[in-house]
Motif scaffolding. Structure first.
Motif, mmCIF file in Angstrom:
data_model
loop_
_atom_site.group_PDB
_atom_site.id
_atom_site.type_symbol
_atom_site.label_atom_id
_atom_site.label_comp_id
_atom_site.label_asym_id
_atom_site.label_seq_id
_atom_site.Cartn_x
_atom_site.Cartn_y
_atom_site.Cartn_z
ATOM 1 N N LYS A 189 -4.682 2.247 -9.180
ATOM 2 C CA LYS A 189 -3.339 1.921 -8.683
ATOM 3 C C LYS A 189 -2.833 3.062 -7.801
ATOM 4 C CE LYS A 189 -2.055 -1.401 -11.926
ATOM 5 N NZ LYS A 189 -1.415 -2.595 -11.630
ATOM 6 N N LYS A 190 -1.849 2.737 -6.985
ATOM 7 C CA LYS A 190 -1.272 3.691 -6.050
ATOM 8 C C LYS A 190 -0.595 4.830 -6.805
ATOM 9 C CE LYS A 190 1.178 3.695 -1.755
ATOM 10 N NZ LYS A 190 1.666 2.836 -0.718
ATOM 11 N N GLN A 234 -7.165 -2.113 0.084
ATOM 12 C CA GLN A 234 -6.477 -1.593 -1.098
ATOM 13 C C GLN A 234 -6.647 -0.089 -1.211
ATOM 14 O OE1 GLN A 234 -4.429 -3.427 -2.989
ATOM 15 N NE2 GLN A 234 -3.852 -1.533 -3.983
ATOM 16 N N THR A 242 -3.574 2.504 -1.201
ATOM 17 C CA THR A 242 -3.455 3.319 -2.401
ATOM 18 C C THR A 242 -3.312 4.798 -2.054
ATOM 19 O OG1 THR A 242 -4.724 1.752 -3.716
ATOM 20 C CG2 THR A 242 -4.605 3.993 -4.555
ATOM 21 N N THR A 275 -12.433 -3.546 -8.585
ATOM 22 C CA THR A 275 -11.050 -3.122 -8.712
ATOM 23 C C THR A 275 -10.968 -1.627 -8.424
ATOM 24 O OG1 THR A 275 -11.342 -2.717 -11.061
ATOM 25 C CG2 THR A 275 -10.519 -4.876 -10.431
#
Length: 69
Positions: free
Chosen positions: A66-67, A19, A23, A63
Motif C-alpha cells: 500500500k501507499k 500501482q 505507491t 499484489t
C-alpha cells in the motif's frame, strides 16, 4: 501526468506497474517527473521493482504494498 493534475493522455500500462508508480510517487511528483524515466528509475523502490518485474512473463500479476505517506 495524472488526470487530477490536468493530464489528458492515456498511456497503456500494466496494472502492477501503474500501482507501483502511484505507491511511490505523489500526483505532484508524477506531474513534474512522470515522463522522465531516469528520474523515476533513480527511486530505489522503482529500480528494485523494474529489475524484479523484468524477469516475469508479460501477463504476470501480483499484489503490491500500500501507499506509504
Amino acid at each position: 501526468m495524472p488526470k487530477s493534475r490536468g493530464g489528458r493522455d492515456v498511456v497503456p500500462m500494466h496494472p502492477i506497474c501503474q500501482q507501483t508508480l502511484i505507491t511511490n510517487f505523489t500526483n505532484s511528483e508524477l506531474q513534474r517527473h512522470g515522463t522522465n524515466v531516469e528520474i523515476l528509475l533513480a527511486n530505489p523502490n522503482i529500480r528494485k521493482f523494474v529489475d524484479w518485474v523484468a524477469k516475469k512473463d508479460p501477463d504476470f500479476t501480483a499484489t503490491i504494498a500500500k501507499k506509504q505517506r
